[in-house]
Design a protein around this motif. Structure first.
Motif, mmCIF file in Angstrom:
data_model
loop_
_atom_site.group_PDB
_atom_site.id
_atom_site.type_symbol
_atom_site.label_atom_id
_atom_site.label_comp_id
_atom_site.label_asym_id
_atom_site.label_seq_id
_atom_site.Cartn_x
_atom_site.Cartn_y
_atom_site.Cartn_z
ATOM 1 N N LEU A 168 0.821 -1.215 0.000
ATOM 2 C CA LEU A 168 0.000 0.000 0.000
ATOM 3 C C LEU A 168 0.856 1.267 0.000
ATOM 4 C CD1 LEU A 168 -2.315 -2.013 0.429
ATOM 5 C CD2 LEU A 168 -3.236 -0.473 2.173
ATOM 6 N N PRO A 169 1.895 1.369 0.825
ATOM 7 C CA PRO A 169 2.767 2.548 0.728
ATOM 8 C C PRO A 169 3.486 2.652 -0.620
ATOM 9 C CG PRO A 169 3.014 1.533 2.867
ATOM 10 C CD PRO A 169 2.172 0.603 2.052
ATOM 11 N N LEU A 170 3.869 1.518 -1.218
ATOM 12 C CA LEU A 170 4.473 1.576 -2.559
ATOM 13 C C LEU A 170 3.494 2.174 -3.558
ATOM 14 C CD1 LEU A 170 6.480 -1.774 -2.949
ATOM 15 C CD2 LEU A 170 7.392 0.552 -2.804
ATOM 16 N N GLY A 171 2.230 1.747 -3.470
ATOM 17 C CA GLY A 171 1.217 2.333 -4.349
ATOM 18 C C GLY A 171 1.038 3.812 -4.101
ATOM 19 N N THR A 172 1.124 4.220 -2.835
ATOM 20 C CA THR A 172 1.007 5.643 -2.498
ATOM 21 C C THR A 172 2.173 6.439 -3.079
ATOM 22 O OG1 THR A 172 -0.184 5.124 -0.449
ATOM 23 C CG2 THR A 172 0.875 7.279 -0.601
ATOM 24 N N ALA A 173 3.383 5.924 -2.953
ATOM 25 C CA ALA A 173 4.555 6.614 -3.505
ATOM 26 C C ALA A 173 4.463 6.707 -5.025
ATOM 27 C CB ALA A 173 5.832 5.883 -3.086
ATOM 28 N N ALA A 174 4.037 5.606 -5.676
ATOM 29 C CA ALA A 174 3.887 5.624 -7.135
ATOM 30 C C ALA A 174 2.822 6.625 -7.554
ATOM 31 C CB ALA A 174 3.537 4.219 -7.639
ATOM 32 N N LEU A 175 1.712 6.696 -6.788
ATOM 33 C CA LEU A 175 0.687 7.697 -7.058
ATOM 34 C C LEU A 175 1.267 9.100 -6.958
ATOM 35 C CD1 LEU A 175 -2.286 8.741 -7.294
ATOM 36 C CD2 LEU A 175 -2.423 8.497 -4.807
ATOM 37 N N GLY A 176 2.068 9.352 -5.924
ATOM 38 C CA GLY A 176 2.684 10.664 -5.774
ATOM 39 C C GLY A 176 3.574 11.018 -6.946
ATOM 40 N N LEU A 177 4.320 10.044 -7.444
ATOM 41 C CA LEU A 177 5.192 10.300 -8.590
ATOM 42 C C LEU A 177 4.377 10.659 -9.830
ATOM 43 C CD1 LEU A 177 8.077 10.312 -9.707
ATOM 44 C CD2 LEU A 177 7.818 7.861 -10.188
ATOM 45 N N VAL A 178 3.274 9.954 -10.040
ATOM 46 C CA VAL A 178 2.412 10.256 -11.189
ATOM 47 C C VAL A 178 1.829 11.662 -11.072
ATOM 48 C CG1 VAL A 178 0.257 9.638 -12.348
ATOM 49 C CG2 VAL A 178 1.848 7.844 -11.659
ATOM 50 N N LEU A 179 1.369 12.040 -9.878
ATOM 51 C CA LEU A 179 0.810 13.374 -9.689
ATOM 52 C C LEU A 179 1.856 14.458 -9.923
ATOM 53 C CD1 LEU A 179 -1.451 12.878 -6.517
ATOM 54 C CD2 LEU A 179 -2.094 12.803 -8.923
ATOM 55 N N ILE A 180 3.090 14.201 -9.508
ATOM 56 C CA ILE A 180 4.169 15.171 -9.753
ATOM 57 C C ILE A 180 4.389 15.350 -11.249
ATOM 58 C CG2 ILE A 180 6.650 15.562 -9.510
ATOM 59 C CD1 ILE A 180 6.481 14.202 -6.769
ATOM 60 N N LEU A 181 4.404 14.256 -11.996
ATOM 61 C CA LEU A 181 4.602 14.336 -13.444
ATOM 62 C C LEU A 181 3.430 15.048 -14.116
ATOM 63 C CD1 LEU A 181 6.049 10.763 -14.155
ATOM 64 C CD2 LEU A 181 7.296 12.928 -14.019
ATOM 65 N N LEU A 182 2.207 14.739 -13.672
ATOM 66 C CA LEU A 182 1.038 15.401 -14.251
ATOM 67 C C LEU A 182 1.105 16.911 -14.027
ATOM 68 C CD1 LEU A 182 -1.893 12.984 -13.254
ATOM 69 C CD2 LEU A 182 -0.906 13.303 -15.521
ATOM 70 N N GLY A 183 1.523 17.309 -12.817
ATOM 71 C CA GLY A 183 1.610 18.729 -12.530
ATOM 72 C C GLY A 183 2.777 19.405 -13.220
#
Length: 790
Positions: A168-183
């Motif tokens: 679950l934390p790995l998924g959270t970190a990956a989500l954060g990386l995607v949001l950073i790229l989107l922004g």
């Protein structure tokens, strides 16, 4: 749809879509000006200004540490009970229950990391962020999948806990990386591809899930299916759940009706205080309440070292990462969408534009930090951020004190679950559930179309029946089907009155007025097409066009159209046509397909507002129409097609290639080819170019039949009329030279004697024109020449 999209203007805080306004209203009634003042005055003079500036302006003697502590404490009182409720949602599988005290502290610590990220990187000094409700169901789904998979293979509880606290934390970190790229790359428009009604159905399900989890927390039993609501049939369970349901109702009413932001946190303090007061009055000990199920069971203290020991990387089942990828993808879309709504809502409440992409980078950074610290997904908490903004105390110190409170909860060996009333912790979850269900099932109804609301309900029910992933997929599929169906209905055709911008001589103008644009028998007709045309709407459009221009389609032609267009639903393939063509049906019962109208010689279709055309519609509608017009000597023109539509028409031989088309146009204008039967569309850039081309051809056709002597007489007569010179037979010239333009020589002789059946009269102001019982046809010629003088 659009379904539910985000406008670019809304992303940047410049405007508000329906969805954004819904998010803005969530959690409280709009604050009135007196209630927007700070809860605690900054000084004795009662400085009531709230200018929304940065902390540097507010820290210059206006506020002190006391103010920061008070506002931070209020935020903690609102947040902490909800975080314990979130923990019960994420780890709702029975396997996690022995470790709930430890797992709850993981959620609180994750919120600490999120708040740290907002303090360091957010452009808002008053930003509040914790673990958020939008990702709860996805996290819960992944934790349940992990638990079921490991236990089915004979694994242990420790393996389940360790694997869950890593994946679950790995998924959270990956989500954060995607949001950073989107922004960073300003790609947030990708999020808008998920229809808003589908998101609404998911958020409504979150509300139901929080309601269910809250009730489960109140009664101390796990609830995961609709059948589990039968627990409330037990009088004891119903008694335990009732205070939580009522308390949540009170909190919901206060959050929506109260205009003072202090009322809600005060109420959240009063509710457990009343519980403890009742215990004291009736002499009930905490252990007695625990035995009755009102308070959580006692567990050994949970030091920080126990939290660290809970994760053993050697026990992690890394192969389950693949199983969670599908759920993670859905979480990316939903959390991104929800974060965009929160950012836009904060912007609207502030009345200032926010850079959504920049703030999304902040949200992504917080999730990346949280994932690396064994945390979970989070974002801005809209209600608490706006609460802090409205206090007027815009300082990052508030966020720091909130972090200190979270740290104290994590470090403390006291288990809140064994001292706080369970119905109160459950009420915070039920409150969130009530709010989401009311917002996305009741309030939303008047803000979206009926079909969008039905998509929302379908998504909500589908998630209940087939699970979250497939439920969202079903919602998207239904939204696509509805979009196709609504697009079919949007496609329309209508006749418009237009003429070219060419300047014609008097005699040519008369020809066009008499023949080209005659009210009863126009030879030039312009049709305006709107909306996309595809296989679902092409046959309906073909039927409308043929009816409009008076084409009577034979049964043989209908059969050819039906055979040549497998996607079509033609009159021949309809149930009514089958009955008509049945051997049992008498031939005399067969009626014409379209009503009879006088056919034009030139039909111009304006494609300016037709933004899409597929291959099926190109062949089944426009190619068939061109063939029908060819047999009847009608020149079919089209104009204003966008490059995509033009390419589709030319590539499927519905229109000529460019060089051939130019040659045909030149031949027709030079009188080398007067044939109007072409079987394909003639394309033009604009409607006025197409109209001028048709008008020139019509003038050539009409004037070529008129003898030169008649032309000279007509010109002379028209010259007399236009110059105002007296001529006794002005109307005679019109009858003899215009009306008999399409007559035979024998019929012209009849027209020559028409003078004996009419007379010309001049009238002055005040003269009677009509009298009772007087029957005649009166033609007013050049009425603009009449004037009335005293």
């Amino acid at each position: 749809m659009v379904y539910g999209t985000i406008d670019k203007e809304d992303e940047e805080g410049g405007g508000g879509t329906t969805t954004t306004n819904i998010r803005q209203q969530r959690g409280r009634a709009p604050a009135q000006s007196p209630d927007q003042m700070p809860l605690i005055w900054a000084d004795e003079s009662g400085d009531k200004q709230r200018d929304g500036k940065n902390s540097e302006d507010n820290e210059g003697g206006h506020y002190n540490v006391f103010h920061y502590l008070v506002y931070a404490l209020i935020n903690v009182i609102i947040a902490v009970p909800g975080l314990y409720g979130y923990a019960s949602v994420i780890f709702n599988h029975p396997t996690f229950q022995p470790h709930m005290a430890k797992l709850s502290k993981f959620v609180v610590f994750s919120s600490l990391i999120h708040q740290l990220g907002f303090v360091l990187f957010s452009g808002l000094d008053f930003a509040i962020g914790t673990v958020q409700d939008a990702g709860l169901i996805f996290l819960s789904a992944m934790s349940n999948d992990i638990a079921e998979s490991i236990l089915s293979e004979g694994g242990t509880v420790d393996e389940v806990v360790s694997t869950t606290l890593v994946i679950l934390p790995l998924g959270t970190a990956a989500l954060g990386l995607v949001l950073i790229l989107l922004g960073k790359f300003r790609l947030l428009d990708i999020v808008s591809y998920l229809p808003m009604p589908v998101i609404g159905g998911y958020l409504a399900f979150i509300g139901y899930f929080c309601l269910e989890a809250g009730v489960a927390l109140c009664i101390g039993k796990p609830m995961s299916t609709l059948a589990d609501w039968s627990y409330l049939l037990d009088p004891k369970s119903l008694l335990l759940a009732t205070p939580g349901l009522l308390s949540a109702g009170i909190l919901t009413i206060i959050s929506r009706k109260a205009t003072n932001d202090a009322i809600l946190p005060i109420t959240m303090v009063i509710i457990p205080a009343i519980f403890y007061a009742v215990l004291l009055i009736f002499g009930i000990t905490l252990d007695d309440a625990r035995d009755s199920g009102w308070v959580g069971e006692e567990v050994p203290p949970v030091p920080v070292q126990d939290l660290i020991d809970l994760v053993d990387l050697k026990l992690v089942h890394w192969g389950l990462v693949r199983k969670c990828v599908g759920t993670w993808v859905g979480m990316v879309f939903v959390v991104s969408f929800a974060s965009c709504l929160d950012i836009a809502a904060v912007s609207i409440d502030m009345g200032e534009a926010l850079d959504t992409n920049k703030e999304m980078v902040t949200v992504g950074t917080c999730n990346l930090m949280s994932g690396f610290c064994f945390g979970f997904t989070g974002s801005y908490i809209f209600s608490q951020t706006i609460f802090t903004y409205r206090t007027g105390c815009h300082s990052r110190y508030i966020g720091m004190f909130i972090m200190a409170a979270y740290l104290a909860v994590c470090v403390s060996t006291i288990n809140i679950l064994q001292i706080a009333p369970l119905f109160f912790l459950g009420a915070t979850l039920i409150f969130i559930g009530y709010d989401l269900l009311w917002e996305w099932l009741i309030d939303i109804r008047v803000k979206i179309f009926f079909m969008e609301y039905m998509i929302l309900l379908v998504t909500f029910v589908a998630i209940q029946i087939v699970g979250m992933d497939f439920g969202i997929v079903i919602g998207i599929v239904v939204a696509l089907i509805e979009h196709v169906a609504s697009t079919t209905r949007v496609s329309s055709m209508g006749r418009v009155l237009k003429r070219s911008r060419a300047v014609w001589s008097n005699d040519d103008w008369v020809v066009l007025q008499t023949h080209g644009y005659n009210v009863d028998d126009p030879k030039i007709v312009t049709l305006e097409l709107k909306g996309p045309v595809f296989f679902g709407s092409s046959q309906k459009l073909l039927q409308e066009i043929t009816d409009e221009i008076g084409l009577s389609i034979s049964e043989e032609e209908i059969k050819k159209i039906a055979i040549g267009t497998p996607h079509a639903s033609t009159p021949h393939s309809s149930l009514r046509a089958r009955r008509v063509n049945s051997p049992r049906t008498p031939k005399k019962s067969v009626k014409l397909i379209s009503k009879r109208r006088i056919r034009p010689q030139f039909v111009i279709m304006d494609f300016t507002q037709m933004h899409n055309l597929d291959a099926s519609a190109a062949t089944s509608c426009f190619l068939q129409l061109a063939k029908l017009c060819e047999k009847r000597g009608i020149l079919l023109c089209a104009c204003g097609a966008i490059p995509r539509v033009e390419w589709m028409l030319r590539s499927h031989d519905v229109a000529y290639d460019y060089d051939t088309e130019i040659s045909i146009k030149n031949d027709m204008l030079s009188n080398q080819n007067n044939n109007l039967r072409h079987g394909k569309l003639i394309l033009f850039l604009t409607v006025f170019e197409a109209l001028e081309f048709s008008e020139r051809l019509l003038i050539q056709k009409v004037t070529s039949k008129m003898p030169s002597e008649r032309l000279s007489n007509l010109q002379r007569g028209l010259s007399d009329v236009s110059t105002g010179s007296p001529h006794h037979h002005q109307l005679t010239y019109i009858f003899l030279n215009v009306l008999r333009g399409d007559l035979s020589e024998e019929e012209e002789g009849v027209v020559d004697t028409i003078q004996s059946y009419y007379e010309e009269s001049e009238y002055r102001c005040g003269d009677y024109i009509f009298q009772k019982k007087y029957t005649s046809i009166i033609i007013l010629h050049r009425i603009e020449r009449f004037s009335c003088s005293s």
